[in-house]
Write a protein that holds these residues in place. Structure first.
Motif, PDB file in Angstrom:
ATOM      1  N   PRO A  11      -6.995  -7.471   6.377  1.00  0.00           N
ATOM      2  CA  PRO A  11      -6.675  -7.045   5.004  1.00  0.00           C
ATOM      3  C   PRO A  11      -6.122  -8.191   4.180  1.00  0.00           C
ATOM      4  CG  PRO A  11      -5.045  -6.210   6.575  1.00  0.00           C
ATOM      5  CD  PRO A  11      -6.161  -6.812   7.384  1.00  0.00           C
ATOM      6  N   TRP A  12      -6.534  -8.236   2.933  1.00  0.00           N
ATOM      7  CA  TRP A  12      -6.001  -9.285   2.043  1.00  0.00           C
ATOM      8  C   TRP A  12      -5.690  -8.730   0.663  1.00  0.00           C
ATOM      9  CZ3 TRP A  12      -8.696 -11.615  -2.182  1.00  0.00           C
ATOM     10  CH2 TRP A  12     -10.052 -11.256  -2.313  1.00  0.00           C
ATOM     11  N   ALA A  25     -10.980  -1.689  -3.854  1.00  0.00           N
ATOM     12  CA  ALA A  25      -9.595  -2.072  -3.545  1.00  0.00           C
ATOM     13  C   ALA A  25      -8.622  -0.996  -3.990  1.00  0.00           C
ATOM     14  CB  ALA A  25      -9.258  -3.381  -4.263  1.00  0.00           C
ATOM     15  N   VAL A  26      -7.493  -0.934  -3.304  1.00  0.00           N
ATOM     16  CA  VAL A  26      -6.352  -0.221  -3.863  1.00  0.00           C
ATOM     17  C   VAL A  26      -5.780  -1.092  -4.971  1.00  0.00           C
ATOM     18  CG1 VAL A  26      -3.951   0.412  -3.379  1.00  0.00           C
ATOM     19  CG2 VAL A  26      -5.800   1.129  -1.829  1.00  0.00           C
ATOM     20  N   VAL A  27      -5.455  -0.505  -6.107  1.00  0.00           N
ATOM     21  CA  VAL A  27      -4.907  -1.257  -7.231  1.00  0.00           C
ATOM     22  C   VAL A  27      -3.465  -0.808  -7.474  1.00  0.00           C
ATOM     23  CG1 VAL A  27      -5.120  -1.774  -9.700  1.00  0.00           C
ATOM     24  CG2 VAL A  27      -7.177  -1.603  -8.263  1.00  0.00           C
ATOM     25  N   ALA A  33       6.568 -11.485  -4.256  1.00  0.00           N
ATOM     26  CA  ALA A  33       7.000 -11.129  -2.902  1.00  0.00           C
ATOM     27  C   ALA A  33       6.477  -9.753  -2.516  1.00  0.00           C
ATOM     28  CB  ALA A  33       8.524 -11.169  -2.824  1.00  0.00           C
ATOM     29  N   LEU A  34       6.380  -8.858  -3.490  1.00  0.00           N
ATOM     30  CA  LEU A  34       5.825  -7.530  -3.207  1.00  0.00           C
ATOM     31  C   LEU A  34       4.372  -7.639  -2.740  1.00  0.00           C
ATOM     32  CD1 LEU A  34       5.836  -4.474  -3.182  1.00  0.00           C
ATOM     33  CD2 LEU A  34       5.566  -4.482  -5.670  1.00  0.00           C
ATOM     34  N   GLY A  35       3.616  -8.534  -3.324  1.00  0.00           N
ATOM     35  CA  GLY A  35       2.244  -8.744  -2.860  1.00  0.00           C
ATOM     36  C   GLY A  35       2.200  -9.163  -1.401  1.00  0.00           C
ATOM     37  N   ALA A  36       3.126 -10.026  -1.020  1.00  0.00           N
ATOM     38  CA  ALA A  36       3.189 -10.467   0.379  1.00  0.00           C
ATOM     39  C   ALA A  36       3.559  -9.310   1.295  1.00  0.00           C
ATOM     40  CB  ALA A  36       4.196 -11.612   0.518  1.00  0.00           C
ATOM     41  N   LEU A  37       4.497  -8.475   0.842  1.00  0.00           N
ATOM     42  CA  LEU A  37       4.865  -7.306   1.650  1.00  0.00           C
ATOM     43  C   LEU A  37       3.678  -6.365   1.824  1.00  0.00           C
ATOM     44  CD1 LEU A  37       8.449  -6.263   0.485  1.00  0.00           C
ATOM     45  CD2 LEU A  37       7.758  -7.271   2.680  1.00  0.00           C
ATOM     46  N   MET A  38       2.873  -6.224   0.772  1.00  0.00           N
ATOM     47  CA  MET A  38       1.688  -5.371   0.882  1.00  0.00           C
ATOM     48  C   MET A  38       0.743  -5.894   1.966  1.00  0.00           C
ATOM     49  SD  MET A  38       0.843  -4.290  -3.051  1.00  0.00           S
ATOM     50  CE  MET A  38       1.983  -3.212  -3.966  1.00  0.00           C
ATOM     51  N   ALA A  39       0.589  -7.208   2.042  1.00  0.00           N
ATOM     52  CA  ALA A  39      -0.251  -7.783   3.101  1.00  0.00           C
ATOM     53  C   ALA A  39       0.345  -7.501   4.479  1.00  0.00           C
ATOM     54  CB  ALA A  39      -0.415  -9.295   2.876  1.00  0.00           C
ATOM     55  N   ALA A  40       1.674  -7.563   4.570  1.00  0.00           N
ATOM     56  CA  ALA A  40       2.332  -7.270   5.848  1.00  0.00           C
ATOM     57  C   ALA A  40       2.104  -5.810   6.251  1.00  0.00           C
ATOM     58  CB  ALA A  40       3.828  -7.564   5.755  1.00  0.00           C
ATOM     59  N   PHE A  41       2.324  -4.911   5.326  1.00  0.00           N
ATOM     60  CA  PHE A  41       2.166  -3.487   5.650  1.00  0.00           C
ATOM     61  C   PHE A  41       0.695  -3.139   5.905  1.00  0.00           C
ATOM     62  CE2 PHE A  41       6.195  -1.197   5.351  1.00  0.00           C
ATOM     63  CZ  PHE A  41       7.036  -2.171   4.835  1.00  0.00           C
ATOM     64  N   ALA A  42      -0.212  -3.785   5.181  1.00  0.00           N
ATOM     65  CA  ALA A  42      -1.635  -3.499   5.369  1.00  0.00           C
ATOM     66  C   ALA A  42      -2.116  -3.901   6.760  1.00  0.00           C
ATOM     67  CB  ALA A  42      -2.460  -4.197   4.293  1.00  0.00           C
ATOM     68  N   SER A  43      -1.374  -4.793   7.398  1.00  0.00           N
ATOM     69  CA  SER A  43      -1.770  -5.208   8.756  1.00  0.00           C
ATOM     70  C   SER A  43      -1.542  -4.102   9.768  1.00  0.00           C
ATOM     71  CB  SER A  43      -0.966  -6.448   9.173  1.00  0.00           C
ATOM     72  OG  SER A  43       0.369  -6.094   9.498  1.00  0.00           O
ATOM     73  N   THR A  44      -0.800  -3.058   9.374  1.00  0.00           N
ATOM     74  CA  THR A  44      -0.403  -2.034  10.348  1.00  0.00           C
ATOM     75  C   THR A  44      -1.198  -0.738  10.220  1.00  0.00           C
ATOM     76  OG1 THR A  44       1.273  -1.024   8.907  1.00  0.00           O
ATOM     77  CG2 THR A  44       1.971  -2.922  10.240  1.00  0.00           C
ATOM     78  N   THR A  45      -2.136  -0.660   9.276  1.00  0.00           N
ATOM     79  CA  THR A  45      -2.845   0.600   9.051  1.00  0.00           C
ATOM     80  C   THR A  45      -4.169   0.330   8.349  1.00  0.00           C
ATOM     81  OG1 THR A  45      -2.777   2.741   7.900  1.00  0.00           O
ATOM     82  CG2 THR A  45      -1.626   0.920   6.841  1.00  0.00           C
ATOM     83  N   ASP A  46      -5.118   1.229   8.520  1.00  0.00           N
ATOM     84  CA  ASP A  46      -6.367   1.134   7.767  1.00  0.00           C
ATOM     85  C   ASP A  46      -6.260   1.792   6.394  1.00  0.00           C
ATOM     86  OD1 ASP A  46      -7.738  -0.254   9.705  1.00  0.00           O
ATOM     87  OD2 ASP A  46      -8.453   1.564  10.704  1.00  0.00           O
TER      88      ASP A  46
END
Lengths: 280, 280, 280
Positions: free
Chosen positions: C107-108, C178-180, C214-227
């Motif tokens: 996910p990106w 994409a999710v927006v 930083a919120l964008g980075a957190l979204m990438a972190a959370f997206a790594s854990t779910t489809d």
């Protein structure tokens, strides 16, 4: 004070309490001489690194462009080359700075961030490793990879402990002539013959970006004050990790810890450094 | 309030209390207009500079690549060109930004970091000096070097006092048409005819990286609100140094000071600025 | 808990309390898996972004040079491409990272900072928009500009509200897959079919540089854990904004707020996230 002897090539040459005393002395020298530390370092930590140097008493200069990096390295007290985000200009600047540091016999520190994992810095790091750095600093995965004995960690985080890298670190030190410092819960610092372990520190150093990178800069600052690079690396590590203990005591999380670390480095006394050192 | 008269060309044109009142007014204007400040600045301080601008009420934009820097400078209220880490792209971006600022009559500030010591920026700084900056801001060593009267300081730190540079600063102001601001324990700000000294501040401003760099950005913000560049430079310096006094009062070292400085800039009132100004 | 229905295509697919429960679960997963998040982001916020990731439990890596960015993206859990200061090397690195993320189905997140205003990033953002990002995150002006429906805001600050961009965001989500996520006083997050609004947060998030980045980075972190990218974007937003409320409660200005935000992210529990969520 406990003296830990290792079964391998390293035994302490004498008494670790001498390192604690010397560390206190070197901190005084840093404060008195305010050494100019030329840092070629990554974009993530450059501000924090400068602030760590200033708080400790050194004078940071982060000049990382071609045609300038060597000029500054030639007049600096110590030089840091950190490969965290090595742009093309930084790579050229690093080579210039190392050339100038070598020519002027200025101590320089190599921090091979994430080497082994990523190709561009891995090639540059191998070249710099063979250019006679004064100190090489990294986590266990980075040291293993730089020595050719591992494949690198997970990005910037180590997947090996410092002790796992002990033999390789001594071998790397002997081969390159550098002091090798391996960070971890217990830091291990060796010149090949002598190995010192530092048990001070706090886990929040790993929860703040640039904890290790700033330590590399401190090593360059301390190395400017002595010809004994092992003593310099130990002193810098002690200053960093004892201050971390003070910072953690007044913090509620990694954010306030990073701020308090700067305050603690600023107020740290040579006496505290000597008394609180947990070396072996 | 004391009025200091100088033996040379500078005498205060009237009363320094007028500068204190004007400073209060300009702070209100910054808060009301939230000027977009386009910063081309060094990698070490970019985050801190943006936070200083935000805390004070301005809107930072750090656009430093070719083909964009000029576009943003053309719509900004003020522009900062700081030469702390001038990559090739930043050097091109600086020229574009200055061209656009000149064309749109947007005030711009030149901060010639470490000029005189390092060749690439020294050449660029000389070119920018002659391109009619609104304000030139630096420490004494930088101002002397930029004027061709000194050899630069020790990296980014000044080895001269602001007063040492007073005559050269006035001469540089007269020659370039810029207001010249020399930072030091007492800041000296001159347009060639008038010279104002600001005695506010705290020594910890020199223990935090980017203290001076952020001041350059504030000068660009304040310059967006008035045609009187001398008044703008004085007001920015007052906001920065009065906030520094408030910050030092609640801090335990340079780490907490940098954090408290942002809080203090945010809560600083125009009334406080006027009442606490120590100008001469 | 309130459920807000929209007159347009979006109605909540069931119950927003499910998003709160899922958010708590995903925070636990981030803590357990410590995902490597590869960030190509702007120079202003890189340190703060890394610290936000570390405080939350993820492992940041900010590798933004050609020939390395793709390598790291290929082994990362999530990737962030933020266009705040897109140097030539970063632009190339972004394309490499997206190519690798696509190939490895990583996910990106695309954060099109100041798109619409500035030409270089606008062209790159359009290309990346059409390369199937998992999540697109921006303020209303940026989302409108990226969708071709607006001219961009004032530099990095939005001149439109999130609700102004609601229809365009849904359309952009449907068009790109994409999710927006549109940030604002009330954040709006949509996958085209479902739209979630998050009312948590604090105004000081806009007084600190890098809050949104930083919120964008957190979204990438959370997206790594779910489809479920919508759930990931909501969970990241909740973590960020609930922590912001905790931080504001103990802060005296934007400086101490930014520090306290890191502490709050570190101590935030999944239970707090679920209980304090204000979703609709």
């Amino acid at each position: 004070m406990t003296v830990r002897t290792s079964a391998s090539v390293s035994t302490l040459d004498g008494d670790v309490s001498a390192f604690a005393r010397t560390s206190a002395d070197l901190l005084q020298r840093v404060r008195a001489s305010e050494p100019l530390v030329q840092c070629i370092t990554n974009a993530v930590v450059t501000g924090f690194t400068a602030n760590v140097l200033l708080a400790t008493g050194a004078s940071p200069a982060m000049c990382d462009i071609p045609d300038e990096a060597g000029v500054l390295a030639g007049v600096a007290g110590g030089v840091l080359v950190n490969l965290g985000t090595p742009t093309a200009e930084q790579r050229q600047a690093a080579l210039e700075a190392v050339e100038a540091a070598t020519r002027t016999e200025t101590p320089w520190v190599l921090d091979p961030v994430a080497v082994g994992v990523l190709p561009v810095r891995t090639e540059l790091a191998a070249r710099l490793r063979d250019a006679a750095p004064t100190i090489i600093r990294g986590n266990a995965s980075e040291i293993l990879a730089l020595a050719g004995a591992g494949s690198g960690g997970k990005g910037v985080d180590s997947t090996d402990s410092a002790e796992d890298a002990a033999d390789v670190a001594r071998e790397l030190a002997t081969r390159t002539g550098a002091v090798v410092a391996v960070s971890g819960p217990i830091d291990l610092i060796t010149d090949g013959a002598r190995t010192v372990r530092v048990a001070n520190g706090h886990v929040w150093l790993t929860a703040v970006t640039g904890g290790g990178c700033a330590l590399g800069a401190l090593m360059a600052a301390f190395a400017s004050t002595t010809d004994d690079a092992l003593a310099a690396a130990v002193a810098a590590t002690l200053a960093h990790t004892v201050a971390a203990e003070d910072a953690a005591a007044v913090s509620t999380g990694p954010g306030s810890f990073a701020v308090a670390l700067l305050d603690a480095l600023h107020t740290l006394t040579p006496e505290q450094l000597e008394q609180r050192a947990r070396l072996s």
